[in-house]
Design a protein around this motif. Structure first.
Motif, PDB file in Angstrom:
ATOM      1  N   PRO A  50      41.624  49.021  37.640  1.00  0.00           N
ATOM      2  CA  PRO A  50      41.029  48.839  36.312  1.00  0.00           C
ATOM      3  C   PRO A  50      42.106  48.856  35.234  1.00  0.00           C
ATOM      4  O   PRO A  50      43.148  49.512  35.373  1.00  0.00           O
ATOM      5  CB  PRO A  50      40.086  50.036  36.184  1.00  0.00           C
ATOM      6  N   GLU A  52      42.981  47.648  30.744  1.00  0.00           N
ATOM      7  CA  GLU A  52      42.515  47.395  29.386  1.00  0.00           C
ATOM      8  C   GLU A  52      43.394  46.327  28.756  1.00  0.00           C
ATOM      9  O   GLU A  52      44.609  46.316  28.940  1.00  0.00           O
ATOM     10  CB  GLU A  52      42.588  48.680  28.553  1.00  0.00           C
ATOM     11  N   GLU A 226      40.309  39.688  36.223  1.00  0.00           N
ATOM     12  CA  GLU A 226      38.895  39.410  35.925  1.00  0.00           C
ATOM     13  C   GLU A 226      38.474  40.249  34.723  1.00  0.00           C
ATOM     14  O   GLU A 226      38.624  41.471  34.737  1.00  0.00           O
ATOM     15  CB  GLU A 226      38.011  39.735  37.131  1.00  0.00           C
ATOM     16  N   TRP A 228      35.824  41.938  32.121  1.00  0.00           N
ATOM     17  CA  TRP A 228      34.491  42.513  32.241  1.00  0.00           C
ATOM     18  C   TRP A 228      33.438  41.621  31.583  1.00  0.00           C
ATOM     19  O   TRP A 228      32.306  41.547  32.037  1.00  0.00           O
ATOM     20  CB  TRP A 228      34.481  43.901  31.618  1.00  0.00           C
ATOM     21  N   SER A 229      33.824  40.925  30.520  1.00  0.00           N
ATOM     22  CA  SER A 229      32.882  40.064  29.807  1.00  0.00           C
ATOM     23  C   SER A 229      32.613  38.750  30.531  1.00  0.00           C
ATOM     24  O   SER A 229      31.674  38.030  30.181  1.00  0.00           O
ATOM     25  CB  SER A 229      33.409  39.757  28.400  1.00  0.00           C
ATOM     26  N   PRO A 231      32.339  38.119  34.335  1.00  0.00           N
ATOM     27  CA  PRO A 231      32.380  38.470  35.765  1.00  0.00           C
ATOM     28  C   PRO A 231      32.394  37.229  36.644  1.00  0.00           C
ATOM     29  O   PRO A 231      31.770  36.223  36.335  1.00  0.00           O
ATOM     30  CB  PRO A 231      31.096  39.290  35.954  1.00  0.00           C
ATOM     31  N   GLN A 270      39.195  45.082  25.586  1.00  0.00           N
ATOM     32  CA  GLN A 270      38.273  44.710  26.653  1.00  0.00           C
ATOM     33  C   GLN A 270      38.678  45.358  27.974  1.00  0.00           C
ATOM     34  O   GLN A 270      39.864  45.567  28.248  1.00  0.00           O
ATOM     35  CB  GLN A 270      38.238  43.197  26.829  1.00  0.00           C
ATOM     36  N   SER A 271      37.672  45.654  28.775  1.00  0.00           N
ATOM     37  CA  SER A 271      37.939  46.156  30.119  1.00  0.00           C
ATOM     38  C   SER A 271      38.257  44.979  31.039  1.00  0.00           C
ATOM     39  O   SER A 271      37.717  43.888  30.887  1.00  0.00           O
ATOM     40  CB  SER A 271      36.734  46.929  30.654  1.00  0.00           C
ATOM     41  N   ARG A 273      39.879  43.963  35.276  1.00  0.00           N
ATOM     42  CA  ARG A 273      40.230  44.423  36.622  1.00  0.00           C
ATOM     43  C   ARG A 273      41.289  43.485  37.179  1.00  0.00           C
ATOM     44  O   ARG A 273      41.143  42.270  37.135  1.00  0.00           O
ATOM     45  CB  ARG A 273      39.000  44.444  37.531  1.00  0.00           C
TER      46      ARG A 273
END
Length: 366
Positions: A50, A52, A226, A228-229, A231, A270-271, A273
């Motif tokens: 994970p 940011e 990738e 989070w907004s 997927p 934003q988150s 991965r």
């Protein structure tokens, strides 16, 4: 007479009935459609971390002098322009220091005028041989010392003038205030972080890598990101920066991931991965619905020559939510049935179709 005809007609009828039974129509075999897929790279082949979204450049802004904060002109999350004032210190001390240096420059200029006039007078007397050479040299040295002193005082005045301007903290470039670490009335030291600016431009992803696997990561290693907004959509990237030391609390190493594609819709905070390829051979994966078991063995149905089904035993890994990795038994170019596997049998002919109900031309490669 009828009584004599019945015994003769009965054998003839039996012959006709038996001949009719021998001429049955052949049963037409129906080829059923079968939903087929090819094995895909397993998610277990990628390690995910994970992260940011951060700015490529995020300088920590600080005053170049110490003092008491009297104004805070922006807040966290606010967009700023280059050279825009962000905060101000109490200017009284630096202004007094500037006034003092200005007064010293005035005094230095007056002293220089005096020693210059004295030198010129001694030079005239020397030409008339009314004073000795040593007296003139002394006047000349006093003049040079006064000139040097004035240059020193002017330099100190420039420094004091610069420090007066340092009482106002300005944005070095366009961006967004990512962090605010000061309040009005707070006394700060020179160099103490007041704001963190997320500069406009490139965006990156900040992740933390575990200590036990840090050795296999290197700068330039290709990865996938990738958001989070968004997927399911992955963007290519690479490791741009690796921290040489671990965080003292988490014992992880910070890494920055740069996007290698064009414009990526990544916003600050934003988150995300980050997927990094694992070492070794990457296993394949198939849908859970493609598996079936018999007598404790796991297998799948593969479409072979002539669209005939083959029962293929496989060795699988840990089950996922929708798929399972296949460690042995399949190749990437195999076509397997992914639905209704419990009603199939060995050698059955099928019509391979995809999820859009289109017929698949399965070419078997040995």
């Amino acid at each position: 007479m009828l009584r004599h005809a019945l015994p003769r007609a009965l054998p003839v009828c039996l012959v006709f009935l038996l001949s009719a039974c021998g001429q049955e129509q052949p049963v037409k075999v129906t080829v059923s459609p079968a939903l087929v897929v090819q094995p895909q790279p397993s998610a277990l082949a990628m390690q995910s971390y994970p992260g940011e979204v951060r700015a490529r450049f995020d300088p920590q802004l600080a005053f170049r002098i110490g003092g008491k904060v009297t104004k805070r002109l922006v807040d966290e999350g606010e967009r700023v322009k280059a050279n825009q004032p962000l905060a101000e210190l109490d200017p009284q001390d630096v202004r007094l220091q500037l006034d003092a240096t200005r007064a010293q420059v005035t005094a230095g200029q007056a002293n220089l005028n005096l020693v210059r006039a004295e030198r010129d007078r001694y030079k005239t007397l020397l030409d008339r041989q009314m004073v000795s050479r040593s007296q003139f040299d002394n006047a000349e040295n006093l003049y040079r010392a006064g000139e040097a002193k004035l240059q020193q005082l002017k330099a100190e005045q420039d420094v004091a003038s610069n420090q007066a301007s340092y009482a106002v903290l300005r944005a070095p470039q366009d961006g967004v205030i990512a962090q605010r670490q000061v309040e009005v009335g707070q006394v700060v030291a020179a160099g103490q972080t007041v704001f963190t600016l997320a500069a406009d431009g490139e965006r990156e992803v900040l992740i933390s890598l575990p200590e036990q696997a840090f050795g296999r990561f290197k700068i330039g290693l290709p990865v996938e990101v990738e958001l989070w907004s968004q997927p399911g959509q992955r963007f290519s990237g690479r490791i741009r920066e690796l921290s040489p030391s671990a965080d003292p609390k988490s014992r992880t190493f910070a890494a920055r991931i740069a996007f290698t594609e064009g414009k990526v819709p990544a916003e600050l905070g934003q988150s995300a991965r980050v997927f990094i390829p694992s070492e070794g051979v990457s296993p394949l994966s198939v849908p859970l619905s493609a598996l079936t078991a018999e007598n404790g063995a796991t297998y799948v149905w593969r479409v072979g020559q002539g669209n005939k089904l083959e029962q293929v035993p496989v060795r699988v890994g840990p089950f996922g939510e929708n798929s399972v990795p296949v460690l042995e038994g399949l190749k990437a170019n195999d076509w397997i049935v992914s639905a209704g596997v419990h009603v199939l049998h060995q050698g059955q002919e099928v019509r391979p179709i995809d999820r859009s109900n289109r017929t698949i031309n399965v070419a078997v490669k040995e």
